[in-house]
Every structure is written in structure tokens, then in C-alpha cells.
Motif scaffolding. Structure first.
Motif, short mmCIF file in Angstrom:
data_model
loop_
_atom_site.label_atom_id
_atom_site.label_comp_id
_atom_site.label_asym_id
_atom_site.label_seq_id
_atom_site.Cartn_x
_atom_site.Cartn_y
_atom_site.Cartn_z
N GLY A 96 -9.81 -5.33 5.20
CA GLY A 96 -9.22 -6.46 4.86
C GLY A 96 -8.24 -7.14 3.91
O GLY A 96 -8.23 -8.76 3.84
N GLY A 97 -7.99 -6.40 2.79
CA GLY A 97 -7.11 -6.60 1.84
C GLY A 97 -7.50 -6.66 0.69
O GLY A 97 -7.00 -7.03 -0.81
N GLU A 98 -8.27 -5.95 0.69
CA GLU A 98 -9.88 -6.31 -0.30
C GLU A 98 -9.46 -5.48 -1.46
O GLU A 98 -9.83 -3.74 -1.14
CB GLU A 98 -10.96 -5.90 -0.22
N LEU A 102 -8.92 -1.66 -10.24
CA LEU A 102 -7.52 -0.37 -10.36
C LEU A 102 -5.82 -0.28 -10.06
O LEU A 102 -5.07 0.28 -10.13
CB LEU A 102 -8.52 1.66 -10.72
N ASP A 103 -6.72 -0.85 -8.51
CA ASP A 103 -5.15 -0.69 -7.55
C ASP A 103 -4.76 -1.75 -8.02
O ASP A 103 -2.53 -1.62 -8.22
CB ASP A 103 -5.65 -1.53 -6.19
N ALA A 104 -4.77 -2.76 -8.91
CA ALA A 104 -3.65 -3.71 -9.18
C ALA A 104 -3.19 -3.38 -10.62
O ALA A 104 -1.71 -3.61 -10.79
CB ALA A 104 -4.25 -4.93 -9.58
N TRP A 105 -3.64 -2.23 -11.25
CA TRP A 105 -3.58 -1.50 -12.76
C TRP A 105 -2.32 -0.86 -12.60
O TRP A 105 -1.18 -0.60 -12.85
CB TRP A 105 -4.27 -1.27 -13.90
N VAL A 106 -2.33 0.24 -10.87
CA VAL A 106 -1.46 0.59 -10.79
C VAL A 106 -0.25 0.22 -10.08
O VAL A 106 0.48 1.03 -10.60
CB VAL A 106 -2.46 1.34 -9.23
N GLY A 107 -0.30 -0.82 -9.92
CA GLY A 107 0.49 -1.60 -9.25
C GLY A 107 1.72 -1.64 -10.16
O GLY A 107 2.99 -2.25 -9.69
N ILE A 157 0.20 -10.53 -8.51
CA ILE A 157 1.78 -10.47 -8.56
C ILE A 157 2.00 -9.27 -8.16
O ILE A 157 2.48 -8.17 -7.29
CB ILE A 157 2.83 -10.78 -9.35
N SER A 158 0.96 -8.41 -8.70
CA SER A 158 1.41 -6.72 -8.80
C SER A 158 0.67 -6.17 -7.32
O SER A 158 0.97 -5.90 -6.22
CB SER A 158 0.48 -5.81 -9.97
N GLU A 159 -0.66 -7.26 -6.43
CA GLU A 159 -1.43 -6.70 -5.75
C GLU A 159 -0.34 -6.84 -4.74
O GLU A 159 -0.56 -6.32 -3.59
CB GLU A 159 -2.58 -7.66 -5.49
N ILE A 160 0.64 -8.48 -4.25
CA ILE A 160 0.78 -8.72 -3.51
C ILE A 160 1.87 -7.28 -3.74
O ILE A 160 3.19 -7.29 -1.67
CB ILE A 160 1.64 -9.67 -3.33
N LEU A 161 2.53 -7.55 -4.09
CA LEU A 161 4.19 -6.22 -4.51
C LEU A 161 3.59 -5.23 -4.11
O LEU A 161 4.44 -4.22 -3.66
CB LEU A 161 4.64 -6.64 -5.36
N THR A 162 2.77 -4.41 -4.52
CA THR A 162 2.65 -3.28 -4.09
C THR A 162 0.66 -2.54 -3.14
O THR A 162 1.30 -1.22 -2.74
CB THR A 162 2.06 -2.58 -5.49
N THR A 163 0.56 -3.80 -2.96
CA THR A 163 -0.85 -3.18 -2.09
C THR A 163 -1.28 -3.98 -0.81
O THR A 163 -1.76 -3.80 0.54
CB THR A 163 -2.14 -3.09 -2.22
N THR A 164 0.53 -4.58 -0.64
CA THR A 164 0.63 -4.80 0.45
C THR A 164 2.12 -4.28 1.83
O THR A 164 2.86 -4.00 0.73
CB THR A 164 0.81 -6.35 1.20
N ALA A 165 2.69 -4.90 2.71
CA ALA A 165 3.82 -4.38 3.48
C ALA A 165 4.59 -5.98 3.03
O ALA A 165 5.66 -5.21 3.59
CB ALA A 165 3.34 -4.63 4.67
N GLN A 166 4.36 -6.61 2.08
CA GLN A 166 5.13 -7.84 1.65
C GLN A 166 5.81 -7.46 0.52
O GLN A 166 7.07 -8.17 -0.02
CB GLN A 166 4.07 -9.24 1.69
N GLY A 167 5.87 -6.33 -0.09
CA GLY A 167 6.52 -6.51 -1.21
C GLY A 167 7.44 -5.32 -1.33
O GLY A 167 8.05 -4.84 -0.44
N VAL A 168 6.97 -3.86 -2.43
CA VAL A 168 8.54 -2.87 -2.56
C VAL A 168 8.25 -1.92 -1.49
O VAL A 168 9.21 -1.39 -1.40
CB VAL A 168 7.67 -2.50 -3.94
N TYR A 169 6.93 -1.92 -0.56
CA TYR A 169 7.15 -1.58 0.92
C TYR A 169 7.04 -1.80 2.04
O TYR A 169 6.62 -1.76 2.37
CB TYR A 169 5.49 -1.30 0.43
#
Length: 425
Positions: A96-98, A102-107, A157-169
Motif C-alpha cells: 500500500g505504498g509503505e 533506504l528506498d527514499a535515499w536510493v530515490g 519528495i524522494s518517495e513520491i517521485l521515485t516509489t510511485t507512478a506519479q514522479g519520474v516513473y
């Protein structure tokens, strides 16, 4: 044993580009089926890696060993961060987006890589504009009036832009990974197998013995090529090498010939059935691509028709006389059309399939297969040149998408950092 690093780099670039093109062709053909997010992550990862390998950080450092080392490091970091995202996105989606820290820093690393990639591929201007929008959430609490907002921390911001389909992906990158790369490869196949020469002969035949025949050939040639390329740069590269020398022989100055070619090639992204940004437009606004094609036909034809008349009037004003054409080419128009059937049939198939309701990338894939079959039938053999041209088409088509992929990322990136996004929250 010593190695020529330049040759090794060139081989790596070719292999990277070929693997990208082959991957997308295999995916659309159904050889393997991956999720949308996996395709987008792979597409971005490989495009970034291809860019860092092939282009120096600055033109003055083209043969600098330290700059090459930096590019290698960036390539390794790109592949590592991309592989990490490939391994994590499904867990994030199912939870559900959890996300984890590390995910955020990789983002954050991916965002910095994207900024550097855009600077190298498109230019400093786009990178600066997007950097300004990127820092907006950090300074927005201190801005006056409607520019003020609550702001967001870096990791959020990193989470929004790299772990969802709303950013760079997001959707634009998805369009690049499906429609654009396949049509780029399709256009490269047409060019490699001689469609450009056929279109030029048709255009030249129609304008023979006319006033300003070279300029008018450029208009018709760009119209025909624009129907399958969807690219301004591709139009200039193919048509300019043939039509600019013709215009200069007729009396045009160098800057005039270049200007005419640049203007008519701009229509390459406007002419259906393959239009540059129309795929992104169709995905974002939710309108079928065939509807956009139908709406674009009349404006695109008017664009080329108006340039045709302007070119003619300028030639009359400059008193440019028709240049007699010798009759070296004894091929009749009918014979020319028959010999070009190997390009007309696939192109007609593309249009019919799109109108019939097939997805553009499916129509593009099957049209490419028919192009290869027609080439074999017309040439009556499969030789080394056939495989060489196919390899070059896949490689060249993938390379051509590199700058487009970064521009597509920023379509969504910009949207996430404007007032539009803020008010949606």
C-alpha cells in the motif's frame, strides 16, 4: 595486452543500445510480459546508463580520463539503483505504498542521476528549470502570497517521485518506454532499408522541372518522412543531407537553404500517423490516439501546403529559374511505385491497424515485421546486409530515444512541483 578504450566504449554503447531495443521489441511481441512499472524502471535505468557511457559531462572533457572514470561510476550507480528499484517496487505496491528509509535515499540518488542525465542529454536550461522547481518545496513556507505552502522534506519528495507512478516513473516515461521507442526503431528500420531514398525519389519526381524544385522537394520529402518519423531531428538528418545541396545549386544561400529545411522538418512531429508528443497527449488526457490523428490531419496538411506556397513565392521574388533535369533515371513512375511497394505496404498496414483500433505500438510492431518480410520478398534473399541493417536499426532507434526519455520524465517532474500539484493536495 592493451585495449583501445575508445573502441571498447563504442562496443559497450552499441551493445547497450541493442539490448534496450531488443528488450522493448521482445516485450511488445509477447515473448515475455512484464509489468508496466518494471518496464519503466528498466527503460530509465538503461537510458541513463547509455547516456553516461556515450556522452561526457562537458564537451571539453570528451577524451579526459578522469571524466570517463566519473561516467563509469555514474553508470554503475545507475545500474545499482535501477536494480534495487526493480527488486523493491512490487513489495512497496503490495504494502500500500509503505517504504523504508533506504528506498527514499536510493530515490534521492535516482533524482540526482536524472538531473545530471537531463543536463547531458538536453542541456543546462532544462536541468536548471527543473532544479528550481525541485527546491520549491523546501523554500515554499518562506515565500509570500500564493507561492506559500507547507513544504515537504527531502525524503518525502524522494518517495513520491521515485516509489510511485506519479514522479519520474509516470505516464510520460511510460509513453517513451512503449510508443516512442518502438516508433523510433520503426523509423530506423525504414531508413536502414531504403525508405528515405524512395520518399526522396517520389518527392523529386513530383517537383521535377519546377521553379525552386529543391525547396519543394524538401517540403514533400519532409511530409512523407514525417508521417513515419515523428521527429524533427530525424527529419533534418535524413532530408537535409539531400535537399540542402539541391537548394544551394538552385541559387539559395546556405543560411536560406538551412532555414527552409529546418522549418519544413518541424512539421515532422505534426504529421499523422506518427506524431512526436501526441502519444503523451493521448495518455494524459485519456483520448484515443486515432482521435488525435484525425484532428491533426488538416492542420498538418495546411502547414506543409502553406510552406510550399511560401517557397514558391520566394523563388518568384528572387527570380530563380527551373534547372533542367537530365533523364538519367529511366524508371517510370509506375515502376518506381512498384519498387517502393516494400515500404508502401508496411506503411499502409500501420495506418489501417491504427484506424482499426489496434494499439499504436502493436500496429508499429506488426508493421515492422511486414517491412522485413516485404524486403525479403523484394530482394529474394536473406544476406549478411539484412542482419546488419536490422542490428543498426534497433541500435539507432534506441539511441535516438535517449534525449526524448529525459524530456518525458520532466513532463511529470514539472507537474509535481507546480501550484497545480499543490492545490490538488
Amino acid at each position: 595486452m592493451t585495449f583501445n578504450t575508445t573502441k571498447v566504449t563504442q562496443v559497450i554503447i552499441v551493445l547497450f543500445a541493442f539490448s534496450i531495443g531488443l528488450f522493448h521489441l521482445a516485450n511488445v511481441s509477447g515473448i515475455f510480459v512484464l509489468s508496466t512499472q518494471s518496464i519503466r524502471i528498466y527503460h530509465l535505468m538503461m537510458m541513463l546508463a547509455l547516456l553516461f557511457i556515450s556522452k561526457p559531462s562537458f564537451s571539453i572533457f570528451e577524451n579526459n580520463k578522469l571524466d570517463k572514470l566519473v561516467s563509469v561510476i555514474l553508470t554503475v550507480v545507475t545500474l545499482g539503483s535501477g536494480i534495487y528499484m526493480l527488486s523493491r517496487w512490487q513489495d512497496i505496491a503490495l504494502s500500500g505504498g509503505e517504504t523504508e528509509l533506504l528506498d527514499a535515499w536510493v530515490g534521492v540518488v535516482i533524482l540526482l542521476l536524472v538531473l545530471e542525465g537531463a543536463r547531458r542529454a538536453v542541456g543546462n536550461v532544462l536541468a536548471i528549470i527543473c532544479t528550481l522547481f525541485f527546491i520549491y518545496p523546501f523554500i515554499s513556507p518562506f515565500l509570500p502570497g500564493i507561492l506559500e505552502s507547507r513544504g515537504y522534506p527531502l525524503l518525502r519528495i524522494s518517495e513520491i517521485l521515485t516509489t510511485t507512478a506519479q514522479g519520474v516513473y509516470g505516464i510520460p516515461l511510460g509513453v517513451s518506454a512503449t510508443y516512442i521507442i518502438l516508433f523510433s526503431i520503426y523509423g530506423a528500420f525504414l531508413t536502414e532499408f531504403g525508405a528515405g531514398e524512395f520518399f526522396f525519389k517520389i518527392a523529386n519526381r513530383l517537383t521535377r522541372n519546377m521553379r525552386a524544385a529543391g525547396a519543394k522537394t524538401a517540403v514533400i520529402f519532409s511530409t512523407l518522412l514525417g508521417m513515419v518519423s515523428g521527429s524533427v531531428a530525424g527529419n533534418v538528418a535524413v532530408t537535409g543531407t539531400l535537399t540542402i545541396p539541391m537548394m544551394k545549386r538552385e541559387g539559395y544561400k546556405s543560411h536560406q537553404a538551412g532555414a527552409i529545411e529546418a522549418v519544413v522538418s518541424t512539421g515532422g512531429q505534426l504529421m499523422p500517423p506518427v506524431m512526436g508528443a501526441a502519444f503523451i497527449m493521448a495518455e494524459i488526457i485519456g483520448v484515443p490516439y486515432t482521435d488525435i490523428m484525425q484532428v491533426a490531419i488538416i492542420p498538418a496538411c495546411l502547414f506543409f501546403l502553406s510552406i510550399f506556397f511560401v517557397v514558391h513565392l520566394q523563388a518568384v521574388k528572387a527570380d530563380l529559374k527551373p534547372i533542367p533535369v537530365d533523364n538519367e533515371d529511366q524508371q517510370s513512375t509506375l515502376q518506381l511505385l512498384i519498387s517502393g511497394g516494400q515500404y508502401i505496404i508496411p506503411f499502409g498496414t500501420l495506418i489501417v491497424m491504427i484506424i482499426a483500433g489496434y494499439s499504436p505500438f502493436k500496429a508499429c510492431f506488426y508493421s515492422t515485421i511486414i517491412l522485413l518480410i516485404c524486403h525479403i520478398i523484394w530482394q529474394r534473399r536473406i544476406d549478411k546486409a539484412f542482419f546488419s541493417k536490422s542490428f543498426n536499426a534497433i541500435t539507432g532507434g534506441a539511441k535516438a530515444v535517449v534525449p526524448i526519455a529525459y524530456a518525458c520524465q520532466y513532463c511529470r517532474y514539472y507537474r509535481r512541483h507546480t501550484g497545480y500539484h499543490r492545490f490538488r493536495l
